[in-house]
Design a protein around this motif. Structure first.
Motif, short mmCIF file in Angstrom:
data_model
loop_
_atom_site.label_atom_id
_atom_site.label_comp_id
_atom_site.label_asym_id
_atom_site.label_seq_id
_atom_site.Cartn_x
_atom_site.Cartn_y
_atom_site.Cartn_z
N LEU A 75 1.46 12.04 -5.17
CA LEU A 75 1.05 13.37 -4.55
C LEU A 75 -0.29 13.15 -4.05
O LEU A 75 -1.05 12.24 -4.62
CB LEU A 75 0.90 14.35 -5.65
CG LEU A 75 2.18 14.82 -6.35
CD1 LEU A 75 2.22 15.97 -7.46
CD2 LEU A 75 3.35 15.31 -5.15
N PRO A 76 -0.67 14.09 -2.97
CA PRO A 76 -2.02 13.63 -2.58
C PRO A 76 -3.08 14.24 -3.55
O PRO A 76 -2.56 15.24 -4.27
CB PRO A 76 -2.08 14.72 -1.15
CG PRO A 76 -1.02 15.41 -1.49
CD PRO A 76 0.10 15.00 -2.15
N PRO A 77 -4.36 13.86 -3.30
CA PRO A 77 -5.37 14.29 -4.33
C PRO A 77 -5.56 15.82 -3.94
O PRO A 77 -5.64 16.01 -2.79
CB PRO A 77 -6.78 13.42 -4.17
CG PRO A 77 -6.20 12.66 -3.10
CD PRO A 77 -4.72 12.59 -2.75
N PRO A 78 -6.05 16.47 -4.87
CA PRO A 78 -6.45 17.85 -4.75
C PRO A 78 -7.74 17.68 -3.68
O PRO A 78 -8.76 17.06 -3.87
CB PRO A 78 -6.79 18.49 -6.01
CG PRO A 78 -7.14 17.04 -6.87
CD PRO A 78 -6.18 16.14 -6.27
N ALA A 79 -7.84 18.65 -2.89
CA ALA A 79 -8.91 19.20 -1.92
C ALA A 79 -10.27 19.40 -2.67
O ALA A 79 -10.09 20.42 -3.41
CB ALA A 79 -8.56 19.81 -0.53
N THR A 80 -11.26 19.08 -2.34
CA THR A 80 -12.78 19.46 -2.95
C THR A 80 -13.34 20.18 -1.71
O THR A 80 -13.38 19.96 -0.80
CB THR A 80 -13.39 18.29 -3.63
OG1 THR A 80 -13.62 17.51 -2.37
CG2 THR A 80 -12.83 17.72 -4.40
N MET A 113 0.76 -1.16 -0.08
CA MET A 113 -0.02 -0.11 -0.10
C MET A 113 0.92 1.26 -0.02
O MET A 113 1.84 1.40 0.72
CB MET A 113 -1.02 -0.14 1.34
CG MET A 113 -1.67 1.16 1.17
SD MET A 113 -2.76 0.98 2.75
CE MET A 113 -3.02 2.63 3.26
N VAL A 114 0.64 2.13 -0.89
CA VAL A 114 1.22 3.33 -1.14
C VAL A 114 0.46 4.55 -0.51
O VAL A 114 -0.63 4.63 -0.84
CB VAL A 114 1.73 3.68 -2.33
CG1 VAL A 114 2.53 4.89 -2.64
CG2 VAL A 114 2.62 2.51 -3.09
N LEU A 115 0.97 5.03 0.59
CA LEU A 115 0.49 6.31 1.12
C LEU A 115 0.61 7.48 0.26
O LEU A 115 1.39 7.75 -0.46
CB LEU A 115 0.81 6.53 2.48
CG LEU A 115 0.47 5.32 3.24
CD1 LEU A 115 1.16 5.82 4.84
CD2 LEU A 115 -0.82 4.95 3.54
N ALA A 116 -0.45 8.43 0.13
CA ALA A 116 -0.66 9.66 -0.33
C ALA A 116 0.51 10.66 0.12
O ALA A 116 0.85 10.88 1.14
CB ALA A 116 -1.76 10.50 -0.51
N GLY A 117 1.14 11.29 -0.63
CA GLY A 117 2.07 12.17 -0.51
C GLY A 117 3.76 11.50 -0.08
O GLY A 117 4.89 12.15 0.18
N THR A 118 3.75 10.26 -0.47
CA THR A 118 5.06 9.69 -0.52
C THR A 118 5.88 9.64 -1.75
O THR A 118 5.31 9.83 -2.84
CB THR A 118 4.91 8.00 0.22
OG1 THR A 118 4.39 7.54 -0.92
CG2 THR A 118 4.26 8.28 1.44
N ALA A 119 7.32 9.34 -1.71
CA ALA A 119 7.77 9.12 -2.80
C ALA A 119 8.97 8.18 -2.59
O ALA A 119 9.20 7.81 -1.46
CB ALA A 119 8.75 10.58 -3.25
#
Length: 58
Positions: A24-29, A1-7
């Motif tokens: 990258l994390p998904p854009p906030a709505t 599992m890959v977490l958002a914001g990791t590289a």
């Protein structure tokens, strides 16, 4: 599992063949507040009532 914001980087041996993957994390709505929805309902109702009332006048 890959977490958002990791590289992470993957290398085949030398520095020229390094591949870097960045997640990258998904854009906030924007989520409307309940109070704004409660104000929007009567506002639309009132606007419709005014338009209907103007159409019925001679």
């Amino acid at each position: 599992m890959v977490l958002a914001g990791t590289a992470w980087a993957y290398s085949m041996g030398d520095a020229d063949s390094t591949v870097i993957f960045m997640f990258l994390p998904p854009p906030a709505t924007a989520v409307p507040e309940p109070a704004s929805l409660l104000l929007l309902g009567p506002g639309l109702f009132g606007l419709g009532w005014v338009v209907r009332r103007r159409r019925q006048r001679p």
